[in-house]
Design a protein around this motif. Structure first.
Motif, PDB file in Angstrom:
ATOM      1  N   ASN A  51      -1.357  11.672  49.365  1.00 21.57           N
ATOM      2  CA  ASN A  51      -1.230  13.129  49.443  1.00 21.57           C
ATOM      3  C   ASN A  51      -1.076  13.756  48.056  1.00 21.57           C
ATOM      4  O   ASN A  51      -1.665  14.803  47.767  1.00 21.57           O
ATOM      5  CB  ASN A  51      -0.027  13.505  50.316  1.00 21.57           C
ATOM      6  CG  ASN A  51      -0.240  13.153  51.771  1.00 21.57           C
ATOM      7  OD1 ASN A  51      -1.379  12.891  52.190  1.00 21.57           O
ATOM      8  ND2 ASN A  51       0.830  13.111  52.542  1.00 21.57           N
ATOM      9  N   VAL A  52      -0.256  13.117  47.201  1.00 23.53           N
ATOM     10  CA  VAL A  52      -0.034  13.664  45.861  1.00 23.53           C
ATOM     11  C   VAL A  52      -1.322  13.596  45.052  1.00 23.53           C
ATOM     12  O   VAL A  52      -1.715  14.569  44.395  1.00 23.53           O
ATOM     13  CB  VAL A  52       1.111  12.917  45.150  1.00 23.53           C
ATOM     14  CG1 VAL A  52       1.196  13.314  43.674  1.00 23.53           C
ATOM     15  CG2 VAL A  52       2.440  13.201  45.844  1.00 23.53           C
ATOM     16  N   LEU A  53      -2.022  12.456  45.103  1.00 24.38           N
ATOM     17  CA  LEU A  53      -3.256  12.317  44.335  1.00 24.38           C
ATOM     18  C   LEU A  53      -4.331  13.293  44.808  1.00 24.38           C
ATOM     19  O   LEU A  53      -5.081  13.847  43.994  1.00 24.38           O
ATOM     20  CB  LEU A  53      -3.782  10.878  44.433  1.00 24.38           C
ATOM     21  CG  LEU A  53      -3.001   9.832  43.632  1.00 24.38           C
ATOM     22  CD1 LEU A  53      -3.458   8.428  43.999  1.00 24.38           C
ATOM     23  CD2 LEU A  53      -3.159  10.065  42.136  1.00 24.38           C
ATOM     24  N   LEU A  54      -4.387  13.512  46.115  1.00 21.91           N
ATOM     25  CA  LEU A  54      -5.413  14.404  46.648  1.00 21.91           C
ATOM     26  C   LEU A  54      -5.137  15.875  46.350  1.00 21.91           C
ATOM     27  O   LEU A  54      -5.982  16.725  46.613  1.00 21.91           O
ATOM     28  CB  LEU A  54      -5.571  14.188  48.158  1.00 21.91           C
ATOM     29  CG  LEU A  54      -6.234  12.862  48.558  1.00 21.91           C
ATOM     30  CD1 LEU A  54      -6.289  12.710  50.075  1.00 21.91           C
ATOM     31  CD2 LEU A  54      -7.636  12.754  47.977  1.00 21.91           C
ATOM     32  N   LYS A  55      -3.955  16.177  45.794  1.00 21.41           N
ATOM     33  CA  LYS A  55      -3.691  17.556  45.371  1.00 21.41           C
ATOM     34  C   LYS A  55      -4.514  17.919  44.142  1.00 21.41           C
ATOM     35  O   LYS A  55      -4.570  19.072  43.741  1.00 21.41           O
ATOM     36  CB  LYS A  55      -2.199  17.735  45.057  1.00 21.41           C
ATOM     37  CG  LYS A  55      -1.309  17.767  46.289  1.00 21.41           C
ATOM     38  CD  LYS A  55       0.140  17.988  45.907  1.00 21.41           C
ATOM     39  CE  LYS A  55       1.048  17.925  47.128  1.00 21.41           C
ATOM     40  NZ  LYS A  55       0.819  18.987  48.104  1.00 21.41           N
ATOM     41  N   GLY A  56      -5.152  16.892  43.529  1.00 23.22           N
ATOM     42  CA  GLY A  56      -5.965  17.149  42.345  1.00 23.22           C
ATOM     43  C   GLY A  56      -5.126  17.530  41.148  1.00 23.22           C
ATOM     44  O   GLY A  56      -5.335  18.568  40.527  1.00 23.22           O
ATOM     45  N   PHE A  61      -0.858  14.582  31.110  1.00 23.12           N
ATOM     46  CA  PHE A  61       0.067  13.458  31.050  1.00 23.12           C
ATOM     47  C   PHE A  61       0.409  12.900  32.434  1.00 23.12           C
ATOM     48  O   PHE A  61       1.427  12.237  32.611  1.00 23.12           O
ATOM     49  CB  PHE A  61       1.341  13.857  30.282  1.00 23.12           C
ATOM     50  CG  PHE A  61       1.036  14.517  28.963  1.00 23.12           C
ATOM     51  CD1 PHE A  61       0.111  13.956  28.088  1.00 23.12           C
ATOM     52  CD2 PHE A  61       1.647  15.706  28.605  1.00 23.12           C
ATOM     53  CE1 PHE A  61      -0.199  14.577  26.873  1.00 23.12           C
ATOM     54  CE2 PHE A  61       1.354  16.323  27.390  1.00 23.12           C
ATOM     55  CZ  PHE A  61       0.429  15.752  26.524  1.00 23.12           C
ATOM     56  N   LEU A  62      -0.455  13.175  33.407  1.00 21.51           N
ATOM     57  CA  LEU A  62      -0.346  12.586  34.747  1.00 21.51           C
ATOM     58  C   LEU A  62      -1.636  11.851  35.071  1.00 21.51           C
ATOM     59  O   LEU A  62      -2.730  12.357  34.806  1.00 21.51           O
ATOM     60  CB  LEU A  62      -0.116  13.663  35.805  1.00 21.51           C
ATOM     61  CG  LEU A  62       1.243  14.366  35.802  1.00 21.51           C
ATOM     62  CD1 LEU A  62       1.227  15.521  36.795  1.00 21.51           C
ATOM     63  CD2 LEU A  62       2.360  13.387  36.141  1.00 21.51           C
ATOM     64  N   MET A  63      -1.508  10.660  35.627  1.00 22.04           N
ATOM     65  CA  MET A  63      -2.676   9.898  36.046  1.00 22.04           C
ATOM     66  C   MET A  63      -3.423  10.668  37.128  1.00 22.04           C
ATOM     67  O   MET A  63      -2.837  11.070  38.138  1.00 22.04           O
ATOM     68  CB  MET A  63      -2.228   8.539  36.598  1.00 22.04           C
ATOM     69  CG  MET A  63      -3.333   7.700  37.160  1.00 22.04           C
ATOM     70  SD  MET A  63      -4.377   7.021  35.867  1.00 22.04           S
ATOM     71  CE  MET A  63      -3.324   5.725  35.256  1.00 22.04           C
ATOM     72  N   GLY A  64      -4.707  10.895  36.925  1.00 24.00           N
ATOM     73  CA  GLY A  64      -5.476  11.712  37.852  1.00 24.00           C
ATOM     74  C   GLY A  64      -6.414  10.894  38.726  1.00 24.00           C
ATOM     75  O   GLY A  64      -6.920   9.845  38.319  1.00 24.00           O
ATOM     76  N   LEU A  65      -6.637  11.374  39.925  1.00 22.30           N
ATOM     77  CA  LEU A  65      -7.585  10.758  40.847  1.00 22.30           C
ATOM     78  C   LEU A  65      -8.992  11.244  40.512  1.00 22.30           C
ATOM     79  O   LEU A  65      -9.240  12.444  40.426  1.00 22.30           O
ATOM     80  CB  LEU A  65      -7.224  11.144  42.281  1.00 22.30           C
ATOM     81  CG  LEU A  65      -8.079  10.529  43.391  1.00 22.30           C
ATOM     82  CD1 LEU A  65      -7.824   9.039  43.505  1.00 22.30           C
ATOM     83  CD2 LEU A  65      -7.767  11.212  44.728  1.00 22.30           C
ATOM     84  N   GLN A  66      -9.909  10.302  40.309  1.00 18.65           N
ATOM     85  CA  GLN A  66     -11.293  10.646  40.014  1.00 18.65           C
ATOM     86  C   GLN A  66     -12.133  10.745  41.288  1.00 18.65           C
ATOM     87  O   GLN A  66     -12.910  11.662  41.463  1.00 18.65           O
ATOM     88  CB  GLN A  66     -11.902   9.595  39.077  1.00 18.65           C
ATOM     89  CG  GLN A  66     -11.137   9.412  37.779  1.00 18.65           C
ATOM     90  CD  GLN A  66     -11.105  10.675  36.952  1.00 18.65           C
ATOM     91  OE1 GLN A  66     -12.127  11.182  36.505  1.00 18.65           O
ATOM     92  NE2 GLN A  66      -9.910  11.218  36.743  1.00 18.65           N
ATOM     93  N   PHE A  67     -11.969   9.752  42.167  1.00 21.57           N
ATOM     94  CA  PHE A  67     -12.678   9.723  43.455  1.00 21.57           C
ATOM     95  C   PHE A  67     -11.754   9.067  44.478  1.00 21.57           C
ATOM     96  O   PHE A  67     -10.843   8.328  44.128  1.00 21.57           O
ATOM     97  CB  PHE A  67     -13.957   8.869  43.404  1.00 21.57           C
ATOM     98  CG  PHE A  67     -14.839   9.113  42.225  1.00 21.57           C
ATOM     99  CD1 PHE A  67     -15.745  10.167  42.211  1.00 21.57           C
ATOM    100  CD2 PHE A  67     -14.804   8.266  41.120  1.00 21.57           C
ATOM    101  CE1 PHE A  67     -16.574  10.380  41.127  1.00 21.57           C
ATOM    102  CE2 PHE A  67     -15.632   8.465  40.030  1.00 21.57           C
ATOM    103  CZ  PHE A  67     -16.525   9.527  40.035  1.00 21.57           C
ATOM    104  N   SER A  68     -12.034   9.307  45.740  1.00 25.32           N
ATOM    105  CA  SER A  68     -11.441   8.496  46.810  1.00 25.32           C
ATOM    106  C   SER A  68     -12.469   8.382  47.919  1.00 25.32           C
ATOM    107  O   SER A  68     -13.265   9.290  48.131  1.00 25.32           O
ATOM    108  CB  SER A  68     -10.140   9.116  47.331  1.00 25.32           C
ATOM    109  OG  SER A  68     -10.400  10.336  47.981  1.00 25.32           O
TER     110      SER A  68
END
Length: 244
Positions: A51-56, A61-68
């Protein structure tokens, strides 16, 4: 995105629910950290991280989600690949950091925490293993499995969670607690960067917990009065007085 788009090169880490892989995208030739997780895994930690990663998260300085993406059996998180190791590795190698280096990382971590709090997310897992360094030497906070969403600055939580050396006293004592626990966590990591060990560390867990709850904070010589003042204000047991 699908699994065939990625060439898995090697294992670069292990989490609670599986391995983290270094992978190269076959088309754009970018490198990514890939976390495949069982799609039927109903662990609250996995769902919170998802849920946190999908908030974009949009913060340097935060690890970001590129794809899921998801297959029949696996849920894939494709993250930025950060190749500078974690702070735990660097502390093991160097023992401690000069004050300007510690200040640099602490400032970046503080802005990341402030950003999470602005989204009503409490991090709750501050420790050197969760702070990676990128190719430019900047700190990046990762691993959002213990986050709590939907918490206002005056909101409270009660779940006992975190890593023993870095727990805020109010969590240890079983009290309800606020987002201020993250600033205590920052204080413990800053102390370790400057002195080489967390502030109340002991080989005996019971003794360590007692010291976190009650012991006087000892600040040895060798750091500036400004750094000592900052540590004193972050490692303040009274939540209403703690710097944040």
């Amino acid at each position: 995105m699908k699994p065939i788009d990625l060439d898995n090169l090697k294992v670069i880490g292990k989490g609670n629910f599986g391995k983290v892989l270094l992978a190269k995208h076959r088309t754009n030739e970018g490198y990514y950290a890939v976390k495949p997780l069982p799609s039927d895994l109903q662990s609250s930690n996995v769902m919170v991280e998802r849920n946190v990663l999908l908030k974009g998260l949009q913060h340097p300085f935060l690890m970001g989600l590129q794809f899921s993406f998801q297959t029949t059996h696996l849920l894939y998180f494709v993250l930025e690949y950060v190749n500078g190791e974690d702070l735990f590795y660097h502390l093991q190698t160097d023992g401690s950091f000069p004050e300007p280096r510690a200040a640099f990382y602490a400032a970046e971590i503080a802005t990341a925490l402030g950003y999470l709090h602005s989204l009503h997310i409490v991090y709750r897992d501050m420790k050197p293993e969760n702070i990676l360094l990128d190719r430019g030497g900047h700190a990046m906070l990762t691993d959002f499995g213990l986050c709590k969403e939907g918490v206002d600055m005056d909101g409270t939580m009660h779940t006992f969670c975190g890593t023993p050396e870095y727990l805020a006293p109010e969590i240890l004592q079983g009290n309800t607690y606020s987002p201020m626990v993250d600033w205590w966590g920052l204080g413990t990591v800053l102390f370790e960067m400057l002195y080489g060990l967390p502030p109340f560390y002991s080989c005996s867990r019971a003794e360590m917990f007692e010291q976190i709850s009650n012991a006087h904070l000892k600040l040895a010589a060798g750091v500036s009065s400004a750094a000592q003042s900052l540590l004193t204000e972050l490692l303040e047991r009274g939540c209403s007085k703690r710097l944040g």
